[in-house]
Design a protein around this motif. Structure first.
Motif, PDB file in Angstrom:
ATOM      1  N   TYR A  30     -10.770  -4.448  -3.788  1.00  0.00           N
ATOM      2  CA  TYR A  30      -9.036  -4.236  -3.326  1.00  0.00           C
ATOM      3  C   TYR A  30      -8.510  -5.390  -3.893  1.00  0.00           C
ATOM      4  O   TYR A  30      -7.362  -5.171  -4.390  1.00  0.00           O
ATOM      5  CB  TYR A  30      -8.869  -4.473  -1.696  1.00  0.00           C
ATOM      6  N   ASN A  34      -5.396  -4.368  -6.502  1.00  0.00           N
ATOM      7  CA  ASN A  34      -3.998  -4.909  -6.158  1.00  0.00           C
ATOM      8  C   ASN A  34      -3.297  -5.896  -7.304  1.00  0.00           C
ATOM      9  O   ASN A  34      -2.212  -5.656  -7.330  1.00  0.00           O
ATOM     10  CB  ASN A  34      -3.912  -5.608  -4.549  1.00  0.00           C
ATOM     11  N   ARG A  38      -2.059  -1.292 -11.341  1.00  0.00           N
ATOM     12  CA  ARG A  38      -0.873  -0.924 -11.704  1.00  0.00           C
ATOM     13  C   ARG A  38      -0.339  -1.040 -13.244  1.00  0.00           C
ATOM     14  O   ARG A  38       0.343  -0.221 -13.774  1.00  0.00           O
ATOM     15  CB  ARG A  38       0.336  -0.865 -10.734  1.00  0.00           C
ATOM     16  N   ASP A  51      -2.231   2.787  -6.018  1.00  0.00           N
ATOM     17  CA  ASP A  51      -1.320   2.556  -4.664  1.00  0.00           C
ATOM     18  C   ASP A  51      -2.226   3.176  -3.638  1.00  0.00           C
ATOM     19  O   ASP A  51      -2.023   2.717  -2.564  1.00  0.00           O
ATOM     20  CB  ASP A  51      -0.057   3.421  -5.022  1.00  0.00           C
ATOM     21  N   TRP A  52      -2.721   4.407  -3.763  1.00  0.00           N
ATOM     22  CA  TRP A  52      -3.507   5.070  -2.814  1.00  0.00           C
ATOM     23  C   TRP A  52      -4.645   3.854  -1.974  1.00  0.00           C
ATOM     24  O   TRP A  52      -4.854   3.939  -0.907  1.00  0.00           O
ATOM     25  CB  TRP A  52      -4.187   6.249  -2.994  1.00  0.00           C
ATOM     26  N   THR A  54      -4.935   0.651  -2.441  1.00  0.00           N
ATOM     27  CA  THR A  54      -4.278  -0.691  -1.857  1.00  0.00           C
ATOM     28  C   THR A  54      -3.769  -0.343  -0.634  1.00  0.00           C
ATOM     29  O   THR A  54      -3.978  -1.071   0.390  1.00  0.00           O
ATOM     30  CB  THR A  54      -3.532  -1.271  -2.796  1.00  0.00           C
ATOM     31  N   ALA A  55      -2.809   0.827  -0.320  1.00  0.00           N
ATOM     32  CA  ALA A  55      -2.141   1.260   0.935  1.00  0.00           C
ATOM     33  C   ALA A  55      -3.295   1.356   1.999  1.00  0.00           C
ATOM     34  O   ALA A  55      -2.858   1.022   3.053  1.00  0.00           O
ATOM     35  CB  ALA A  55      -1.301   2.248   0.722  1.00  0.00           C
ATOM     36  N   ASN A  56      -4.292   2.317   1.635  1.00  0.00           N
ATOM     37  CA  ASN A  56      -5.134   2.855   2.406  1.00  0.00           C
ATOM     38  C   ASN A  56      -6.103   1.582   3.046  1.00  0.00           C
ATOM     39  O   ASN A  56      -6.466   1.568   4.175  1.00  0.00           O
ATOM     40  CB  ASN A  56      -5.724   4.008   2.209  1.00  0.00           C
ATOM     41  N   TYR A  57      -6.368   0.768   2.041  1.00  0.00           N
ATOM     42  CA  TYR A  57      -7.144  -0.671   2.250  1.00  0.00           C
ATOM     43  C   TYR A  57      -6.704  -0.999   3.360  1.00  0.00           C
ATOM     44  O   TYR A  57      -7.141  -1.493   4.380  1.00  0.00           O
ATOM     45  CB  TYR A  57      -7.559  -1.213   1.233  1.00  0.00           C
ATOM     46  N   VAL A  58      -5.292  -1.421   3.298  1.00  0.00           N
ATOM     47  CA  VAL A  58      -4.517  -2.337   4.256  1.00  0.00           C
ATOM     48  C   VAL A  58      -4.628  -1.684   5.449  1.00  0.00           C
ATOM     49  O   VAL A  58      -4.617  -2.625   6.502  1.00  0.00           O
ATOM     50  CB  VAL A  58      -2.954  -2.564   3.699  1.00  0.00           C
ATOM     51  N   GLN A  59      -4.275  -0.448   5.535  1.00  0.00           N
ATOM     52  CA  GLN A  59      -4.207   0.370   6.720  1.00  0.00           C
ATOM     53  C   GLN A  59      -5.788   0.145   7.483  1.00  0.00           C
ATOM     54  O   GLN A  59      -5.693   0.410   8.713  1.00  0.00           O
ATOM     55  CB  GLN A  59      -3.988   1.759   6.507  1.00  0.00           C
ATOM     56  N   THR A  67     -12.788   0.862   5.835  1.00  0.00           N
ATOM     57  CA  THR A  67     -12.695   0.430   4.353  1.00  0.00           C
ATOM     58  C   THR A  67     -13.394   0.842   3.130  1.00  0.00           C
ATOM     59  O   THR A  67     -13.062   1.050   2.159  1.00  0.00           O
ATOM     60  CB  THR A  67     -12.637  -1.300   4.486  1.00  0.00           C
TER      61      THR A  67
END
Length: 85
Positions: A30, A34, A38, A51-52, A54-59, A67
């Motif tokens: 991650y 992150n 990009r 983006d997928w 990083t966003a899903n990891y945070v969630q 994770t």
């Protein structure tokens, strides 16, 4: 990040993932994605894969099994995106 190619980046990500059996390995992936993901392509497909992840990891943070699944899928998406470029 040393070098700047997606191939080198993916090698670094896969190396950090190892067997992807621990939260520390997922976190390392991650952090790499992150920080640098990009910046390696202006491709919408590549950026969406980063983006997928990083966003899903945070969630998913705090749920170890989730994770790990997110990171596995994110790596797969990045590899697929790289193959299109």
């Amino acid at each position: 990040m040393p070098g700047n190619s997606r191939t080198e980046f993916l090698a670094q990500v896969i190396g950090a993932a190892g067997d992807l059996s621990s939260d520390a390995q997922a976190s390392a992936v991650y952090e790499i994605v992150n920080r640098d993901g990009r910046t390696l392509s202006d491709s919408a497909t590549w950026q969406a894969a980063c983006d997928w992840l990083t966003a899903n990891y945070v969630q998913a943070e705090g749920d170890g099994a989730r994770t790990l699944r997110v990171v596995r899928e994110g790596i797969r998406l990045m590899v697929d995106a790289d193959s299109y470029l």
